[in-house]
Design a protein around this motif. Structure first.
Motif, PDB file in Angstrom:
ATOM      1  N   LEU A 116       0.825  -1.211   0.000  1.00  0.00           N
ATOM      2  CA  LEU A 116       0.000   0.000   0.000  1.00  0.00           C
ATOM      3  C   LEU A 116       0.861   1.263   0.000  1.00  0.00           C
ATOM      4  O   LEU A 116       0.505   2.256  -0.639  1.00  0.00           O
ATOM      5  CB  LEU A 116      -0.954  -0.007   1.193  1.00  0.00           C
ATOM      6  N   GLY A 117       2.008   1.230   0.703  1.00  0.00           N
ATOM      7  CA  GLY A 117       2.924   2.368   0.663  1.00  0.00           C
ATOM      8  C   GLY A 117       3.487   2.585  -0.731  1.00  0.00           C
ATOM      9  O   GLY A 117       3.567   3.727  -1.222  1.00  0.00           O
ATOM     10  N   GLU A 118       3.871   1.504  -1.384  1.00  0.00           N
ATOM     11  CA  GLU A 118       4.364   1.572  -2.764  1.00  0.00           C
ATOM     12  C   GLU A 118       3.283   2.119  -3.694  1.00  0.00           C
ATOM     13  O   GLU A 118       3.546   2.968  -4.548  1.00  0.00           O
ATOM     14  CB  GLU A 118       4.773   0.169  -3.179  1.00  0.00           C
ATOM     15  N   LEU A 119       2.069   1.669  -3.509  1.00  0.00           N
ATOM     16  CA  LEU A 119       0.952   2.125  -4.329  1.00  0.00           C
ATOM     17  C   LEU A 119       0.655   3.604  -4.088  1.00  0.00           C
ATOM     18  O   LEU A 119       0.427   4.366  -5.042  1.00  0.00           O
ATOM     19  CB  LEU A 119      -0.288   1.284  -4.029  1.00  0.00           C
ATOM     20  N   ALA A 120       0.677   4.031  -2.830  1.00  0.00           N
ATOM     21  CA  ALA A 120       0.441   5.454  -2.513  1.00  0.00           C
ATOM     22  C   ALA A 120       1.522   6.329  -3.133  1.00  0.00           C
ATOM     23  O   ALA A 120       1.233   7.410  -3.667  1.00  0.00           O
ATOM     24  CB  ALA A 120       0.389   5.647  -1.004  1.00  0.00           C
ATOM     25  N   TRP A 121       2.765   5.866  -3.081  1.00  0.00           N
ATOM     26  CA  TRP A 121       3.854   6.617  -3.687  1.00  0.00           C
ATOM     27  C   TRP A 121       3.658   6.738  -5.201  1.00  0.00           C
ATOM     28  O   TRP A 121       3.827   7.808  -5.782  1.00  0.00           O
ATOM     29  CB  TRP A 121       5.188   5.949  -3.361  1.00  0.00           C
ATOM     30  N   GLY A 122       3.287   5.646  -5.854  1.00  0.00           N
ATOM     31  CA  GLY A 122       3.051   5.676  -7.296  1.00  0.00           C
ATOM     32  C   GLY A 122       1.889   6.591  -7.667  1.00  0.00           C
ATOM     33  O   GLY A 122       1.977   7.368  -8.622  1.00  0.00           O
ATOM     34  N   LEU A 123       0.788   6.522  -6.911  1.00  0.00           N
ATOM     35  CA  LEU A 123      -0.346   7.408  -7.185  1.00  0.00           C
ATOM     36  C   LEU A 123       0.033   8.867  -6.980  1.00  0.00           C
ATOM     37  O   LEU A 123      -0.368   9.743  -7.765  1.00  0.00           O
ATOM     38  CB  LEU A 123      -1.536   7.038  -6.294  1.00  0.00           C
ATOM     39  N   HIS A 124       0.815   9.148  -5.935  1.00  0.00           N
ATOM     40  CA  HIS A 124       1.263  10.525  -5.690  1.00  0.00           C
ATOM     41  C   HIS A 124       2.124  11.022  -6.849  1.00  0.00           C
ATOM     42  O   HIS A 124       1.964  12.164  -7.306  1.00  0.00           O
ATOM     43  CB  HIS A 124       2.045  10.601  -4.373  1.00  0.00           C
ATOM     44  N   MET A 125       3.042  10.182  -7.316  1.00  0.00           N
ATOM     45  CA  MET A 125       3.909  10.596  -8.420  1.00  0.00           C
ATOM     46  C   MET A 125       3.115  10.861  -9.692  1.00  0.00           C
ATOM     47  O   MET A 125       3.353  11.861 -10.380  1.00  0.00           O
ATOM     48  CB  MET A 125       4.981   9.539  -8.673  1.00  0.00           C
ATOM     49  N   VAL A 126       2.181   9.991 -10.010  1.00  0.00           N
ATOM     50  CA  VAL A 126       1.393  10.165 -11.234  1.00  0.00           C
ATOM     51  C   VAL A 126       0.517  11.411 -11.126  1.00  0.00           C
ATOM     52  O   VAL A 126       0.404  12.192 -12.078  1.00  0.00           O
ATOM     53  CB  VAL A 126       0.552   8.901 -11.512  1.00  0.00           C
ATOM     54  N   ASN A 127      -0.095  11.629  -9.954  1.00  0.00           N
ATOM     55  CA  ASN A 127      -0.964  12.799  -9.788  1.00  0.00           C
ATOM     56  C   ASN A 127      -0.189  14.105  -9.688  1.00  0.00           C
ATOM     57  O   ASN A 127      -0.744  15.172  -9.957  1.00  0.00           O
ATOM     58  CB  ASN A 127      -1.853  12.626  -8.560  1.00  0.00           C
ATOM     59  N   SER A 128       1.081  14.059  -9.300  1.00  0.00           N
ATOM     60  CA  SER A 128       1.879  15.279  -9.152  1.00  0.00           C
ATOM     61  C   SER A 128       2.533  15.722 -10.452  1.00  0.00           C
ATOM     62  O   SER A 128       3.086  16.820 -10.507  1.00  0.00           O
ATOM     63  CB  SER A 128       2.976  15.060  -8.100  1.00  0.00           C
ATOM     64  N   CYS A 129       2.500  14.889 -11.478  1.00  0.00           N
ATOM     65  CA  CYS A 129       3.124  15.258 -12.758  1.00  0.00           C
ATOM     66  C   CYS A 129       2.412  16.447 -13.383  1.00  0.00           C
ATOM     67  O   CYS A 129       1.185  16.481 -13.452  1.00  0.00           O
ATOM     68  CB  CYS A 129       3.070  14.080 -13.725  1.00  0.00           C
ATOM     69  N   ARG A 130       3.211  17.418 -13.835  1.00  0.00           N
ATOM     70  CA  ARG A 130       2.653  18.577 -14.527  1.00  0.00           C
ATOM     71  C   ARG A 130       3.104  18.631 -15.985  1.00  0.00           C
ATOM     72  O   ARG A 130       2.346  19.043 -16.847  1.00  0.00           O
ATOM     73  CB  ARG A 130       3.073  19.877 -13.819  1.00  0.00           C
ATOM     74  N   THR A 131       4.339  18.247 -16.252  1.00  0.00           N
ATOM     75  CA  THR A 131       4.869  18.353 -17.608  1.00  0.00           C
ATOM     76  C   THR A 131       5.128  17.001 -18.267  1.00  0.00           C
ATOM     77  O   THR A 131       5.401  16.959 -19.458  1.00  0.00           O
ATOM     78  CB  THR A 131       6.194  19.146 -17.607  1.00  0.00           C
ATOM     79  N   CYS A 132       5.074  15.925 -17.515  1.00  0.00           N
ATOM     80  CA  CYS A 132       5.411  14.611 -18.081  1.00  0.00           C
ATOM     81  C   CYS A 132       4.468  14.208 -19.210  1.00  0.00           C
ATOM     82  O   CYS A 132       4.885  13.521 -20.141  1.00  0.00           O
ATOM     83  CB  CYS A 132       5.386  13.541 -17.008  1.00  0.00           C
ATOM     84  N   GLN A 133       3.219  14.624 -19.124  1.00  0.00           N
ATOM     85  CA  GLN A 133       2.265  14.267 -20.166  1.00  0.00           C
ATOM     86  C   GLN A 133       2.720  14.799 -21.529  1.00  0.00           C
ATOM     87  O   GLN A 133       2.475  14.169 -22.550  1.00  0.00           O
ATOM     88  CB  GLN A 133       0.868  14.814 -19.854  1.00  0.00           C
ATOM     89  N   ALA A 134       3.402  15.960 -21.520  1.00  0.00           N
ATOM     90  CA  ALA A 134       3.851  16.558 -22.780  1.00  0.00           C
ATOM     91  C   ALA A 134       5.291  16.177 -23.118  1.00  0.00           C
ATOM     92  O   ALA A 134       5.613  15.936 -24.288  1.00  0.00           O
ATOM     93  CB  ALA A 134       3.724  18.076 -22.708  1.00  0.00           C
ATOM     94  N   THR A 135       6.174  16.129 -22.125  1.00  0.00           N
ATOM     95  CA  THR A 135       7.592  15.893 -22.410  1.00  0.00           C
ATOM     96  C   THR A 135       7.954  14.416 -22.526  1.00  0.00           C
ATOM     97  O   THR A 135       8.896  14.077 -23.236  1.00  0.00           O
ATOM     98  CB  THR A 135       8.475  16.533 -21.316  1.00  0.00           C
TER      99      THR A 135
END
Length: 194
Positions: A116-135
């Motif tokens: 669950l900690g690994e999953l929370a970290w992954g969800l946080h990283m994906v939700n915190s991305c601002r430029t990755c969708q474009a770059t």
């Protein structure tokens, strides 16, 4: 010679009928098969997404991204999983912990909590991305699909456990109220057909 049916008093249910028959047993067997199918399907989907993420990581590792998505999979595979495995093995082997109920509960909870900690970290990283969708869209899509599939698997497991708990309670209720067996009565050999 007497048959088992002839020796059984009228109205008593045969043990084989109690163990293998009835709507509750059928529901349990169907539920087990559905769960087994879902587990196999989930494992195949997660394996395909994992391999897709590995390919995206190999091809797009050097492309820029505001979150360190490129380090998510290597960190999980090379650091988190081995640590989780070693922690569980250490907790299982410690002689002072084997006798304690609390320690056994800690062992049972250590792996899911790490997951669950690994999953929370992954969800946080994906939700915190601002430029990755474009770059770096390929890596972003791969990691986000993998993390969302893992989250869906956790939700599915929670639902299955809830249904299984409710099913066990219903089956217990059914068998304690509906199929309460009377004590066996002795049948004299002269009542058996020859």
């Amino acid at each position: 010679a007497c048959t088992a049916a002839a020796r059984r008093p009228r109205g008593e249910v045969a043990p084989a009928q109690v163990v293998h028959g009835g709507p509750a047993q059928l529901a349990v067997r169907v539920f087990a098969r559905v769960i087994a199918g879902l587990v196999v399907l989930g494992a195949l989907i997660l394996t395909a997404l994992f391999l897709d993420t590995l390919v995206a990581l190999a091809r797009h590792f050097k492309e820029p991204c505001d979150e360190p998505l490129r380090w998510f999979l290597p960190t999980v595979v090379c650091i988190v999983e081995p640590l989780r495995y070693r922690l569980a093995r250490w907790l299982e082997r410690a002689p002072s912990l084997r006798q304690s109920c609390r320690a056994r509960a800690a062992v049972a909870c250590s792996r899911p909590l790490c997951y669950l900690g690994e999953l929370a970290w992954g969800l946080h990283m994906v939700n915190s991305c601002r430029t990755c969708q474009a770059t770096n869209p390929r890596l972003y899509r791969s990691v986000s699909r993998l993390v969302l599939a893992q989250a869906g698997l956790v939700i599915l497991v929670c639902c299955v456990l809830a249904v299984a708990g409710a099913g066990e309670a219903l089956a217990h209720c059914y068998y304690t109220t509906c199929t309460a067996r009377r004590p066996r009565q002795a049948v004299k050999p002269e009542n058996c057909p020859v």
